[in-house]
Design an enzyme around this catalytic site. Sequence first.
Site, mmCIF file in Angstrom:
data_model
loop_
_atom_site.group_PDB
_atom_site.id
_atom_site.type_symbol
_atom_site.label_atom_id
_atom_site.label_comp_id
_atom_site.label_asym_id
_atom_site.label_seq_id
_atom_site.Cartn_x
_atom_site.Cartn_y
_atom_site.Cartn_z
ATOM 1 C CG ASP A 7 -0.268 0.151 2.544
ATOM 2 O OD1 ASP A 7 0.996 0.165 2.600
ATOM 3 O OD2 ASP A 7 -0.980 0.266 3.562
ATOM 4 C CB CYS A 64 1.035 -2.436 4.831
ATOM 5 S SG CYS A 64 0.774 -3.441 6.296
ATOM 6 C CB THR A 66 2.132 -2.653 11.047
ATOM 7 O OG1 THR A 66 0.946 -3.148 10.407
ATOM 8 C CG2 THR A 66 1.892 -1.289 11.681
ATOM 9 C CG HIS A 97 10.440 -24.910 11.787
ATOM 10 N ND1 HIS A 97 10.617 -24.514 13.096
ATOM 11 C CD2 HIS A 97 11.614 -25.484 11.419
ATOM 12 C CE1 HIS A 97 11.834 -24.845 13.498
ATOM 13 N NE2 HIS A 97 12.462 -25.420 12.487
ATOM 14 C CG HIS A 133 9.061 -28.963 10.632
ATOM 15 N ND1 HIS A 133 8.615 -28.301 11.752
ATOM 16 C CD2 HIS A 133 10.389 -29.143 10.813
ATOM 17 C CE1 HIS A 133 9.620 -28.082 12.575
ATOM 18 N NE2 HIS A 133 10.715 -28.590 12.029
#
Length: 142
Positions: A7, A64, A66, A97, A133
């Site tokens: 963004d 973005c 965060t 993992h 895994h």
Amino acid sequence: MISLASDHGGYLLKEKVKAHLTEKGYEVKDFGCHDLSSCDYPDYAKPAARAVADGTCEKGIVICTTGIGVSICANKIDGVRCALCSDPVTAKLTRLHNDTNVVAIGAGIVGELLAMDIIDTFLTTEFSNDPRHIRRVEKMVD
């Protein structure tokens, strides 16, 4: 091919990531945004994630401010396992993992050099194929 989206809060970092990936020989599909104008991150993160889910792109990077919003959006797409990473260790471990196929980065959280280390680690680390895994990833996608 690597899908790439941001963004407005991640636009400047996205452009630097695109140049970095191109310099390293990756083909990049840029899903936007294309300038600093305010925009809605789902409009870009979801199509970038869909391109990974449908096989158009091998892996994806969504950015973005965060990293949280784009990671939530990417994880709404069936077939995508997106991890929000703020350091190379988590980028490595999520590939080893969790066999993640999209990485989310917070442009306001990590700097440019750290972001490039996260991305390089994410793109070059293979899934471990360890039976424990594999079992756990299979349980995630039920």
